[in-house]
Each structure stands twice: as structure tokens, then as C-alpha cells.
Design a protein around this motif. Structure first.
Motif, mmCIF file in Angstrom:
data_model
loop_
_atom_site.group_PDB
_atom_site.id
_atom_site.type_symbol
_atom_site.label_atom_id
_atom_site.label_comp_id
_atom_site.label_asym_id
_atom_site.label_seq_id
_atom_site.Cartn_x
_atom_site.Cartn_y
_atom_site.Cartn_z
ATOM 1 N N THR A 1 0.827 -1.207 0.000
ATOM 2 C CA THR A 1 0.000 0.000 0.000
ATOM 3 C C THR A 1 0.861 1.256 0.000
ATOM 4 O O THR A 1 0.584 2.206 -0.719
ATOM 5 N N ARG A 2 1.928 1.256 0.798
ATOM 6 C CA ARG A 2 2.793 2.436 0.872
ATOM 7 C C ARG A 2 3.451 2.710 -0.476
ATOM 8 O O ARG A 2 3.531 3.848 -0.926
ATOM 9 N N ASN B 1 1.145 9.417 -5.934
ATOM 10 C CA ASN B 1 1.341 10.827 -5.617
ATOM 11 C C ASN B 1 2.467 11.483 -6.403
ATOM 12 O O ASN B 1 2.779 12.650 -6.160
ATOM 13 N N TYR C 1 2.347 1.820 -3.489
ATOM 14 C CA TYR C 1 1.345 2.264 -4.449
ATOM 15 C C TYR C 1 0.898 3.695 -4.157
ATOM 16 O O TYR C 1 0.659 4.480 -5.071
ATOM 17 N N ARG C 2 0.804 4.046 -2.889
ATOM 18 C CA ARG C 2 0.426 5.416 -2.516
ATOM 19 C C ARG C 2 1.504 6.401 -2.972
ATOM 20 O O ARG C 2 1.209 7.457 -3.514
ATOM 21 N N ASP C 3 2.763 6.027 -2.775
ATOM 22 C CA ASP C 3 3.864 6.880 -3.211
ATOM 23 C C ASP C 3 3.865 7.047 -4.732
ATOM 24 O O ASP C 3 4.044 8.154 -5.250
#
Length: 61
Positions: A36-37, A44, A39-41
Motif C-alpha cells: 500500500t505504501r 502521488n 502504491y500510494r507513493d
């Protein structure tokens, strides 16, 4: 004609099983813990320099 029949039988059984295992592997890879981290990075990236343009050194990396 026998080669076609053999390849067709392989595709209908083992080929289908192999592709199904590959599909399940991709799903497990995408939803693995900790992803998740990352993919979030990645999501963004367009907003990192929202307030000012990137400097020439930052644009190259």
C-alpha cells in the motif's frame, strides 16, 4: 493433425492451470502486505511539486 490435437489438449488442461496459477500469483503480489505504501507513493508522483516546478536536478531523477 495429431500435433494440433495434442497442443489443444495441453492448452485445455495444463495451459489453463498454468495461467490460473499465474493469475492468482499476480493477485497475491498486488495485494501483499506492505504494498500500500509503495502504491500510494507512486500515485502521488504528479503532486510532488504541486507548489513549485521541479528544479533541473530533481527533474532528472
Amino acid at each position: 493433425m495429431e500435433e494440433y490435437t495434442a497442443l489443444r489438449a495441453f492448452a485445455d488442461s495444463w495451459g489453463l492451470l498454468l495461467l490460473f496459477i499465474f493469475f492468482v500469483g499476480v493477485i497475491l503480489w498486488v495485494f501483499r502486505p506492505g504494498a500500500t505504501r509503495q502504491y500510494r507513493d507512486t500515485a502521488n508522483i504528479p503532486f510532488r511539486h504541486d507548489d513549485k516546478p521541479a528544479q533541473s536536478e530533481e527533474a532528472r531523477t
